[in-house]
Design an enzyme around this catalytic site. Structure first.
Site, PDB file in Angstrom:
ATOM      1  N   ASP A  33     -29.181  78.147  97.357  1.00  0.00           N
ATOM      2  CA  ASP A  33     -29.402  78.391  95.925  1.00  0.00           C
ATOM      3  C   ASP A  33     -30.750  79.082  95.824  1.00  0.00           C
ATOM      4  OD1 ASP A  33     -29.116  78.238  93.083  1.00  0.00           O
ATOM      5  OD2 ASP A  33     -30.397  76.463  93.049  1.00  0.00           O
ATOM      6  N   SER A  34     -31.107  79.511  94.609  1.00  0.00           N
ATOM      7  CA  SER A  34     -32.416  80.133  94.431  1.00  0.00           C
ATOM      8  C   SER A  34     -33.539  79.097  94.486  1.00  0.00           C
ATOM      9  CB  SER A  34     -32.469  80.853  93.083  1.00  0.00           C
ATOM     10  OG  SER A  34     -32.259  79.916  92.049  1.00  0.00           O
ATOM     11  N   GLY A  42     -31.331  84.692  88.217  1.00  0.00           N
ATOM     12  CA  GLY A  42     -30.562  84.907  86.988  1.00  0.00           C
ATOM     13  C   GLY A  42     -30.575  86.301  86.401  1.00  0.00           C
ATOM     14  N   CYS A  87     -24.759  77.952  93.682  1.00  0.00           N
ATOM     15  CA  CYS A  87     -25.423  78.745  92.644  1.00  0.00           C
ATOM     16  C   CYS A  87     -24.365  79.560  91.916  1.00  0.00           C
ATOM     17  CB  CYS A  87     -26.429  79.664  93.329  1.00  0.00           C
ATOM     18  SG  CYS A  87     -27.217  80.846  92.228  1.00  0.00           S
ATOM     19  N   CYS A 130     -24.986  76.436  85.456  1.00  0.00           N
ATOM     20  CA  CYS A 130     -26.056  76.815  86.390  1.00  0.00           C
ATOM     21  C   CYS A 130     -26.459  75.528  87.084  1.00  0.00           C
ATOM     22  CB  CYS A 130     -27.242  77.401  85.630  1.00  0.00           C
ATOM     23  SG  CYS A 130     -28.738  77.573  86.636  1.00  0.00           S
ATOM     24  N   HIS A 170     -29.100  74.486  88.278  1.00  0.00           N
ATOM     25  CA  HIS A 170     -30.389  73.887  87.900  1.00  0.00           C
ATOM     26  C   HIS A 170     -30.235  72.907  86.731  1.00  0.00           C
ATOM     27  CE1 HIS A 170     -32.273  76.875  90.481  1.00  0.00           C
ATOM     28  NE2 HIS A 170     -33.455  76.333  90.256  1.00  0.00           N
TER      29      HIS A 170
END
Ligand code: DGL
Length: 251
Positions: free
Chosen positions: A10-11, A43, A74, A194, A196
């Site tokens: 993921d980021s 994003g 992600c 998302c 996050h």
């Protein structure tokens, strides 16, 4: 049977909710998690750049760790790169993510569904097709919530509930600005599109104050990953000792 690890990327911190759900389901599996923090956020990046970053993460998971399957933890990277990755690295299995619009649309009673995601996810083919196919009869309010990504990265692994009161109320204000318009519009389902965002789930639920169900995909993705491992005969052998490696591309 295959004792190689399952790779995740993921980021940043986001995909850890998918990783945790996977380990609850498959505690015997070894894993490697790459947080591409040096390039966070994903994003707003052009697709070509996300494809390049996703390829780099995948090459590292394969080259350094010999991963047997990759979970693209992600939504943004899935939207931009999953087709490319599946083709480029075939027959390596990939598990991707997309906003859970279908279950939300099917379960909504008000016919109004809020979806929170990044601009990259909303711009992708997967989101468009899922929405056209399963959400024709509901109103979908797409809300870009990049601010949430920044807030989750700022948590640096802390739980939002453990923040000092002043920091918590600043985060709550940010959440309020995105969630209140959805509540005012009559949304009874809020999709976290998302990885996050589940880290802020308790705050989102607090603001929604019981009037909307918050839907996040960690368990469904973990279930799918376990299913694919079993189908391909890639499960870790019984009694293998599981190891977990976490990598951040920044300091
Ligand atoms: N966690 C990611 C997602 O699921 C991306 C967040 C970002 O880097 O913008 O979309």
């Amino acid at each position: 049977m295959n004792a190689a690890p399952v790779g995740f990327f993921d980021s940043g911190y986001g995909g850890l909710c998918i990783h945790a759900a996977f380990l609850r389901r498959c505690p015997g599996e070894s894993t490697v998690y790459i947080a591409d923090s040096a390039n966070c956020p994903y994003g707003n990046r052009p697709s070509a750049e996300i494809i390049r970053l996703s390829e780099e993460n995948t090459r590292r998971l394969l080259g350094e760790f010999g991963c047997k399957m990759i979970v693209v933890a992600c939504n943004t990277a899935t939207a931009a790169a999953i087709d490319f990755l599946r083709e480029k690295f075939a027959p390596l299995p990939f598990i991707g993510l997309e906003p859970a619009v279908k279950p939300a649309a099917l379960k909504s009673k008000t016919g109004i569904v809020g979806v929170l995601a990044t601009a990259g996810t909303f711009g992708g083919r997967l989101y468009r097709e899922t929405k056209d196919k399963f959400a024709k009869d509901v109103t979908v309010i797409a809300t870009v919530a990049d601010e949430f990504v920044t807030e989750v990265e700022n948590l640096r692994g802390r739980r939002v509930e453990d923040l000092p009161a002043d920091e918590y109320s600043r985060v709550e204000d940010i959440v309020r600005r995105k969630i209140e318009p959805l509540m005012a519009a009559g949304a009874d389902k809020i999709v976290l599109g998302c990885t996050h965002f589940p880290h802020l789930k308790s705050v989102i639920e607090k603001v929604a104050s019981g009037k909307a169900e918050v839907i996040e995909p960690s368990e469904a993705v973990a279930r799918q990953a376990a299913r694919v491992l079993a189908k391909l005969g890639l499960e870790a052998p019984d009694g293998a000792s599981a190891k977990h490696v976490f990598i951040s591309t920044s300091d």
